[in-house]
Design a protein around this motif. Structure first.
Motif, short mmCIF file in Angstrom:
data_model
loop_
_atom_site.label_atom_id
_atom_site.label_comp_id
_atom_site.label_asym_id
_atom_site.label_seq_id
_atom_site.Cartn_x
_atom_site.Cartn_y
_atom_site.Cartn_z
N TYR A 154 0.83 -1.21 0.00
CA TYR A 154 0.00 0.00 0.00
C TYR A 154 0.87 1.26 0.00
O TYR A 154 0.61 2.21 -0.74
CB TYR A 154 -0.93 -0.02 1.22
CG TYR A 154 -1.94 1.10 1.22
CD1 TYR A 154 -3.05 1.05 0.39
CD2 TYR A 154 -1.80 2.20 2.07
CE1 TYR A 154 -3.99 2.07 0.39
CE2 TYR A 154 -2.74 3.22 2.07
CZ TYR A 154 -3.84 3.15 1.24
OH TYR A 154 -4.76 4.15 1.24
N ARG A 156 3.91 1.54 -1.14
CA ARG A 156 4.53 1.63 -2.46
C ARG A 156 3.53 2.18 -3.48
O ARG A 156 3.85 3.06 -4.28
CB ARG A 156 5.04 0.25 -2.89
CG ARG A 156 5.79 0.22 -4.19
CD ARG A 156 6.47 -1.12 -4.47
NE ARG A 156 5.69 -2.29 -4.13
CZ ARG A 156 5.90 -3.08 -3.06
NH1 ARG A 156 6.87 -2.81 -2.22
NH2 ARG A 156 5.14 -4.12 -2.84
N LYS A 157 2.29 1.69 -3.42
CA LYS A 157 1.23 2.16 -4.35
C LYS A 157 0.99 3.66 -4.16
O LYS A 157 0.88 4.40 -5.13
CB LYS A 157 -0.05 1.37 -4.11
CG LYS A 157 -1.18 1.71 -5.04
CD LYS A 157 -2.43 0.93 -4.72
CE LYS A 157 -3.19 1.48 -3.56
NZ LYS A 157 -3.76 2.80 -3.69
N LYS A 158 0.90 4.10 -2.91
CA LYS A 158 0.67 5.53 -2.64
C LYS A 158 1.85 6.37 -3.08
O LYS A 158 1.66 7.46 -3.61
CB LYS A 158 0.39 5.72 -1.14
CG LYS A 158 -1.02 5.28 -0.75
CD LYS A 158 -1.35 5.68 0.65
CE LYS A 158 -1.53 7.17 0.68
NZ LYS A 158 -2.16 7.72 1.84
N SER A 159 3.07 5.86 -2.89
CA SER A 159 4.26 6.60 -3.32
C SER A 159 4.29 6.77 -4.82
O SER A 159 4.60 7.84 -5.33
CB SER A 159 5.54 5.89 -2.86
OG SER A 159 5.63 5.88 -1.48
N LEU A 160 3.94 5.71 -5.54
CA LEU A 160 3.90 5.78 -7.01
C LEU A 160 2.83 6.75 -7.47
O LEU A 160 3.04 7.51 -8.43
CB LEU A 160 3.67 4.40 -7.61
CG LEU A 160 4.84 3.43 -7.49
CD1 LEU A 160 4.44 2.05 -7.99
CD2 LEU A 160 6.06 3.95 -8.26
N ALA A 161 1.69 6.77 -6.79
CA ALA A 161 0.61 7.70 -7.14
C ALA A 161 1.06 9.14 -6.89
O ALA A 161 0.77 10.03 -7.68
CB ALA A 161 -0.65 7.37 -6.35
N TYR A 162 1.77 9.33 -5.80
CA TYR A 162 2.27 10.66 -5.47
C TYR A 162 3.27 11.15 -6.51
O TYR A 162 3.27 12.33 -6.88
CB TYR A 162 2.93 10.63 -4.08
CG TYR A 162 3.53 11.95 -3.66
CD1 TYR A 162 2.71 13.01 -3.26
CD2 TYR A 162 4.90 12.17 -3.71
CE1 TYR A 162 3.25 14.23 -2.90
CE2 TYR A 162 5.46 13.37 -3.34
CZ TYR A 162 4.63 14.40 -2.93
OH TYR A 162 5.18 15.61 -2.57
N LEU A 163 4.09 10.23 -7.02
CA LEU A 163 5.09 10.58 -8.03
C LEU A 163 4.47 10.70 -9.42
O LEU A 163 5.16 11.07 -10.37
CB LEU A 163 6.22 9.55 -8.05
CG LEU A 163 7.06 9.51 -6.77
CD1 LEU A 163 8.03 8.33 -6.83
CD2 LEU A 163 7.82 10.80 -6.56
N ASN A 165 3.09 8.13 -11.20
CA ASN A 165 3.27 6.93 -12.03
C ASN A 165 2.08 6.04 -11.98
O ASN A 165 1.38 5.82 -11.15
CB ASN A 165 4.50 6.15 -11.57
CG ASN A 165 5.77 6.92 -11.87
OD1 ASN A 165 5.82 7.68 -12.81
ND2 ASN A 165 6.79 6.69 -11.06
#
Length: 165
Positions: A154, A156-163, A165
C-alpha cells in the motif's frame, strides 16, 4: 501430419499453461482468502498475478507444534527462494478466530509484502506472537485498516501515485 502435430503441440501448451495457473486452496481457508481479497480490492492492491504464482494455500500437519513455541503459519519457498505455498498449522482450526488472524497474517506476508514482523508481541496481526488473538478480533476493523495501510504494498502504491506513475 504437420497439422496433427501442430494441434497436439498447441494442446500441450494450453494444458501446460492451465497447469501453471492451478492453485490448490484448502476450502477451510477459502472464505478468509476471499475476504482478504475484498480488502485488497478496497485498498486497490493487485493480488491476482501473485495468487497464480502459488502452488498451495493449505492447512498442514507438518509445522512445529510445542507447548511454548509453535509455528501457526508460514510461507514455504522453492530452491530459488520464491514463495510456493502459504501453509497454516492444523491447530489453528481449533478456533475460527485464531484461524482468521493467522490466515490474514500469512496472506499479508505474501500479498501485502510484509517481509518481516512488526513486533514480537504487540497485539497486532503482523506480530511474531500474539498473547491474545481474541483482542485482535475484538478490534478487527481497526486491525485490518492498520494491516493494509501500513503494508509495503500500500505504501509503495501511494508513493507511485504521489510521483505520478
Amino acid at each position: 501430419m504437420k497439422k496433427g502435430l501442430l494441434t497436439l503441440f498447441g494442446l500441450f501448451c494450453v494444458t501446460f499453461m492451465i497447469a501453471q495457473n492451478d492453485v490448490k486452496i484448502d476450502g477451510r481457508l477459502k472464505p478468509h482468502l476471499d475476504t482478504f481479497f475484498e480488502y485488497c480490492k478496497e485498498y486497490k492492491i493487485e493480488y491476482h498475478d501473485k495468487l497464480f504464482k502459488l502452488k498451495n494455500i493449505d492447512i498442514v500437519d507438518t509445522l512445529h507444534l510445542a507447548p511454548n513455541s509453535s509455528t501457526l503459519g508460514m510461507l514455504t519457498r522453492d530452491k530459488n527462494n520464491k514463495v510456493e505455498n502459504i501453509v497454516i498449522n492444523w491447530v489453528a482450526l481449533l478456533d475460527q478466530e485464531i484461524l482468521k488472524v493467522v490466515a490474514f497474517h500469512e496472506f499479508a506476508h505474501y500479498f501485502l509484502g510484509y517481509e518481516k514482523h512488526i513486533c514480537d508481541d504487540c497485539g497486532k496481526i503482523m506480530a511474531v506472537v500474539n498473547s491474545s488473538y481474541f483482542d485482535i478480533i475484538k478490534d478487527w476493523d481497526n486491525q485490518v485498516k492498520t494491516l493494509f495501510e501500513d503494508s509495503p504494498a500500500y505504501i509503495r502504491k501511494k508513493s507511485l501515485a504521489y510521483l505520478g506513475n
